[in-house]
Design an enzyme around this catalytic site. Structure first.
Site, short mmCIF file in Angstrom:
data_model
loop_
_atom_site.label_atom_id
_atom_site.label_comp_id
_atom_site.label_asym_id
_atom_site.label_seq_id
_atom_site.Cartn_x
_atom_site.Cartn_y
_atom_site.Cartn_z
N SER A 124 -10.48 0.05 6.93
CA SER A 124 -9.80 0.12 5.63
C SER A 124 -9.12 -1.16 5.16
O SER A 124 -8.66 -1.21 4.02
CB SER A 124 -8.75 1.23 5.65
OG SER A 124 -9.38 2.48 5.54
N SER A 173 -9.97 2.24 2.72
CA SER A 173 -9.01 2.91 1.87
C SER A 173 -8.04 1.98 1.14
O SER A 173 -7.42 2.41 0.16
CB SER A 173 -8.18 3.88 2.72
OG SER A 173 -7.39 3.16 3.65
N LYS A 233 0.85 -1.19 0.00
CA LYS A 233 0.00 0.00 0.00
C LYS A 233 0.89 1.24 0.00
O LYS A 233 1.91 1.29 0.70
CB LYS A 233 -0.90 -0.03 1.25
CG LYS A 233 -1.96 1.07 1.27
CD LYS A 233 -2.88 0.94 2.51
CE LYS A 233 -3.99 1.99 2.49
NZ LYS A 233 -4.88 1.87 3.66
#
EC number: 6.3.5.7
Lengths: 492, 505
Positions: A182, A158, A78
């Site tokens: 998330s 997210s 990420k």
């Protein structure tokens, strides 16, 4: 997916150890898949050369029968994780061109154990969002589509790049972060497994901060075993993070398949929210039956302060983010928009550098911490947060894990909720309380919606009891036998 | 610190100014009320939340870690030693040590504040109430209350003189540990404020928790000044920021008090504000008003857990404290019979008191005090030497005093020997021997010298018979001819006999 990229993390690991495949082949196959999946927009940076270098080094070790637990296994990272000399932007315009001179502790742990980095994964800007639509680099597209529709759906957020990449076979597993859901909500939206560990289990050092008291690193994987393996490498005490906890990291994989006979499972009655689709409720009921059939006992429990969790979260998280994001001022790194004086430079830089959702949260956070409002908002929220944590503590005096849906709906269409922040925030209604209490939670794919989209069930555990959580999650996974996969329409 | 305003204004301190400390105005006498917030840099090799060096004078931006530069994802880790230093200081100020304290973020934007917030302690400081006893020049003491002490990060430094159109930032100081020591509004004159900072600095130096070097910015004071007619409620106060010398503190207070009195006597009112002292003009000027004051949006730093101390650790630090100035002063008075004035002068620096004690041990304490505070400190001041740089050791000065006490040299010769010791660092006995400065007590030798003077001055001998006071002239001549080495007692005795005077005359 090619045959190589169909392997799970555990499967690829075993094949590498047996020298049936090489990391170079595996990594090459992933890079090829990534290239073909450009329409999904899952990766914001591809580190192909670095990946091949790391793969070669891993092959050399594997050839000698050496190597760590993740030797040669290609992962996606990420973009919130700082990676040395590799562009790290948290998908914000304000971090344009930022290449850290340091490596986050969690990714350093992965490389220590032999993993290979494929690239950086898209996410909501600074992890603020539930649909991956706030990224400066554009929305991520969910590999899943509704039956008979080609409408583009969100992958959740997210960690939308992470969930989409795992679901579409663009990495073996991915790192993600979870501040209010998330990891778990995107996993639920993409038919993947997402594990948010206990607060303090993984180091936050080198991960771009959103809300420090809630942020926690964790993996998204194809199945429960893969997330267990990933967590084993990601977790651990770090002296550079005061909030990380000095506890031995257990062998998470070892507990999978152990009987859950006698396990006590709580069903929080407050999670039966108004307007929840019938199919989510039915999925939940199926989950209960599966656990019962595996020998668990199930009882209803009460978490009376649940209804305050979202408002509390939307005070605490923005307050922390308003302060955490103050460092992005155009002075030292990232974007700078010149102004006629320093204040003008700050204002122009931050106006241009932050997207609408980030600005909204910085404003909310600044407001709730302001003189005259602090007691009414921030202080009150902290008190409610304690009550929410106490609710869980009391429930865990009766039961070992809690079972809930992960999200109140399946994936929605891109653009469907962007004009309605409140309805967007409601997506995290089942996940946010877990962050407020610092507990571990996992989302496991458990079925399909009527229009063919994956749905997830969430298990919540006691602090640092990821083992029980994983054991129960594995039981659900076995019972659900979720085999559905998205069609690779993006290759057409 | 603006947060202390309400406390400052609420507290009606009992203490009243002495009449001589009142300021005469057009409308009568005014009393000055003073409270100080001193920022003291913690003596520590590393910063408060990072391992970067704190060494003064390094090249710009060479002592900056990723944490100090607030790079994304960086986290603060508390420096245990800085915490111990704060506890040590708290104990030295006889203050309450709070076993649980909390670090907060103080949010504001400034280029030399990389995080966009300063990590400080707001509601729960590590040290609570204590006190400092001031030693005033006239021998009286004044007790000033300490409100609190907390730990916080220093900011970097903006450099505006490096480029015509741009400002640069040096982050070497960014994140250095400071102790903010807040006094109660207990001072009533510029003298007291100066004495407070002087005493506080002495205590910090004794403890080794701050080097007190004001030129390098290790110690800075924010001075809160208000005035009132005696017996009336406290007036509105102004805060003078960052005054960096004891002299300037006095000047700033005197200017600011007169400024406020002038406004009030002209029927105006004081507006609460932050002011700056300009050393060039000796004046203070407005920096920002209360309306312009920042809203710092304090909240507990979620990157740091509350700081929990163990009573055992606090006790261990307490047990390791050195003797502090007040105790040392009391002991010097009782043990060596020193005057309070001499004792105060000696304890101003621990090294000076230690030097004195090494000299005085087993010797005449009064004589030792006279030599240490007189000739020795005089020479240090004249040469601009610190006590650490002294060319004369305590052992050598002690030996010099021994030579006086056993009659080897006179006090007058001793001064000559001391000057030579200071210049060369040689031992006094060696100087006396090499330069033949031993006191002459040999009767024959002295008698010969006297005879020579008498023989050369028959007229003076006659005059002395009429006017015995003239004997002193002969003593002078004899000392001159013996280069001051003749034992004065022996000279007097023989001379009296020779001139036919009674020796006690």
């Amino acid at each position: 997916m090619s045959d190589l990229t169909k392997l799970t993390l555990a499967g690829a690991r075993d094949a590498l150890k047996k020298k049936e495949i090489t990391s170079t082949e595996l990594t090459g196959a992933y890079l090829k898949e990534m290239e073909a999946a450009a329409p999904l927009n899952a990766y914001v940076t591809v580190t192909a050369d670095k990946a091949m270098e790391m793969a070669k080094a891993s092959d050399a070790k594997l050839a000698k029968g050496e190597g760590g637990p993740l030797e040669g296994l290609p992962l996606g990272i990420k973009d919130l994780y700082c990676t040395k000399d590799v562009l790290t932007t948290a998908c914000s315009h304000i971090l344009d061109g930022f290449k850290p001179a340091y490596e986050s502790t969690v990714t350093a742990n992965l490389w220590r154990d032999g993993a290979v980095m494929l690239g950086k994964l898209n996410n909501d800007e600074f992890a603020m969002g539930s649909s991956n639509e706030t990224s400066h680099y554009g929305s991520v597209v969910n590999p899943w589509r509704r039956k008979g529709s080609d409408a583009k759906l969100v992958p959740g957020g997210s960690s939308g790049g992470s969930s989409a990449a795992v679901a579409a076979g663009l990495c073996l597993a991915a790192t993600a972060t979870d501040t209010g859901g998330s990891i778990r909500q995107p996993a639920a939206f993409t038919g993947t497994v997402g594990l948010k560990p206990t607060y303090g289990r993984c180091s936050r050092w080198g991960i771009v901060a959103f809300a420090s008291s809630l942020d926690q690193a964790g993996p998204i994987g194809r199945d429960v075993r893969d997330t267990a393996i990933m967590l084993g490498s990601m977790a651990g005490h770090d002296e550079k993070d005061t909030t990380s906890v000095d506890r031995a990291v257990p062998d998470y994989e070892a507990v999978l398949g152990q009987s859950i006979k006698g396990l006590s499972v709580g069903i929080p009655k407050e999670y039966r929210v108004d307007g929840m689709p019938g199919e989510i409720d039915e999925l939940w009921t199926r989950g209960i039956e599966w656990l019962k059939a595996a020998g668990a006992t199930v009882k209803e429990v009460s978490l009376p302060h649940t209804k305050y969790a979202l408002p509390t979260y939307y005070i605490v998280a923005p307050a922390e983010c308003s302060s955490n994001l103050a460092r992005y001022d155009g002075v030292r790194y990232g974007l700078r928009v010149d102004g006629h004086d320093i204040t003008d430079m700050y204002e122009k830089t931050r106006a241009a550098g932050f997207g609408a959702e980030v600005r909204r949260r910085v404003l909310m956070g600044t407001y709730v911490l302001s003189a005259g409002y602090y007691d009414a908002y921030y202080l009150k929220a902290q008190k409610v947060r304690s009550l929410i944590a106490r609710d869980f503590a009391e429930a865990f005096s009766e039961v070992d894990v809690l079972l809930t849906p992960t999200a109140p709906s399946a994936a929605f269409a891109i653009g469907e909720k962007t004009d309605d922040p409140l309805s967007m925030y409601l997506n995290d209604v089942f996940t946010v309380p877990v962050n407020l209490a610092g507990l571990p939670g996992i989302s496991v794919p458990a079925g399909l919606s009527s229009d063919g989209l994956p749905l997830g069930l969430q298990l919540i555990g006691r602090t640092f009891d990821e083992e029980t959580l994983l054991k129960a999650a594995y039981a659900i996974e076995q019972a659900a036998d979720f085999k559905a996969a998205p069609e690779a329409w993006w290759k057409a | 610190m603006t947060t202390m305003v309400s406390d400052f204004e609420r507290t009606m301190r009992k203490r009243e100014a002495r009449p001589e400390d009142l300021i005469k105005g057009q409308t009568g006498d005014w009393e000055i009320i003073l409270g100080l917030e001193v920022h003291a840099q913690v003596t520590s090799n590393a910063k408060l939340f990072s391992a970067s060096s704190t060494k003064f004078g390094a090249e710009q931006n060479t002592q900056v870690s990723f944490v100090d530069a607030a790079m994304p994802g960086m986290l603060p880790v508390i420096n245990r030693y800085c915490v111990e230093q704060a506890v040590r200081t708290g104990l030295g100020l006889k203050a309450q040590i709070n076993l649980r304290s909390v670090f907060d973020r103080k949010n504001y934007f400034y280029p030399d504040l990389p995080q966009g917030y300063q990590i400080s302690q707001y509601k729960h400081p590590i040290v609570g109430e204590g006190e400092v006893v001031l030693d005033m020049k006239d021998g009286r003491t004044v007790t000033v209350g300490i409100e609190r002490l907390h730990l916080e990060q220093d900011a970097g430094k903006s450099l505006h003189d490096q480029h015509p159109a741009m400002s640069f930032v040096d982050l070497n100081r960014s994140g250095v540990a400071l102790m903010e020591i807040v006094s109660k509004p207990d001072m009533r004159s510029a003298d007291e404020a100066r004495a407070y900072v002087t005493k506080l600095r002495t205590i910090l130096r004794y403890l080794g928790t701050c080097d007190g070097n004001m030129e390098e910015g290790s110690l800075r004071a924010d001075v809160n000044v208000s005035v009132r007619k005696p017996g009336t409620p406290l007036g509105t106060r102004c805060e003078i920021k960052n005054v960096n010398s004891i002299r300037f503190i006095g000047q700033a207070i005197e200017y600011e008090a007169r400024r406020q009195i002038e406004i009030l006597e002209e029927g105006g009112s004081i507006s609460q504000e932050t002011r700056l002292f300009d050393p060039k003009t000796g004046e203070t000027r407005s920096m920002r008003s209360k309306e312009e004051a920042h809203d710092y949006r304090y909240f507990p730093d979620p990157d740091l857990l509350p700081l929990e101390l163990l009573q055992d650790d606090v006790d261990a630090i307490k047990a390791s404290l050195p003797e502090l100035p007040d105790e040392k002063k009391a002991r010097l008075i009782s043990e060596y019979g020193l005057s309070p004035y001499d004792a105060t002068v000696l304890v101003g620096e621990a090294a000076r008191a230690d030097f004195f004690e090494a000299v005085a041990k087993g010797r005449d304490a009064k004589l030792a005090a006279n030599w240490v505070t007189g000739d020795f400190f005089g020479a240090l001041n004249r040469e601009g030497h610190s006590i650490e740089e002294t060319p004369v050791t305590a052992k050598q000065l002690g030996e010099l005093i021994d030579l006086i006490s056993d009659g080897t040299i006179s006090g007058r010769i001793a001064k000559q020997v001391f000057d030579s010791m200071y210049k060369t660092g040689r031992d006094p006995a060696k100087i006396v021997k090499d330069e033949g400065l031993q006191q002459v007590t040999d009767f024959g030798e002295i008698e010969a010298a006297i005879d020579a003077v008498i023989a050369a001055n028959p007229d003076k001998v006659e005059q002395t018979k009429v006017k015995p006071q003239l004997a002193a002239w002969f003593v002078g001549q004899i000392m001159k001819s013996t280069s001051g080495k003749a034992n004065p007692r022996v000279v007097n005795e023989i001379l009296a006999r020779k001139l036919g005077l009674s020796s006690d005359g």
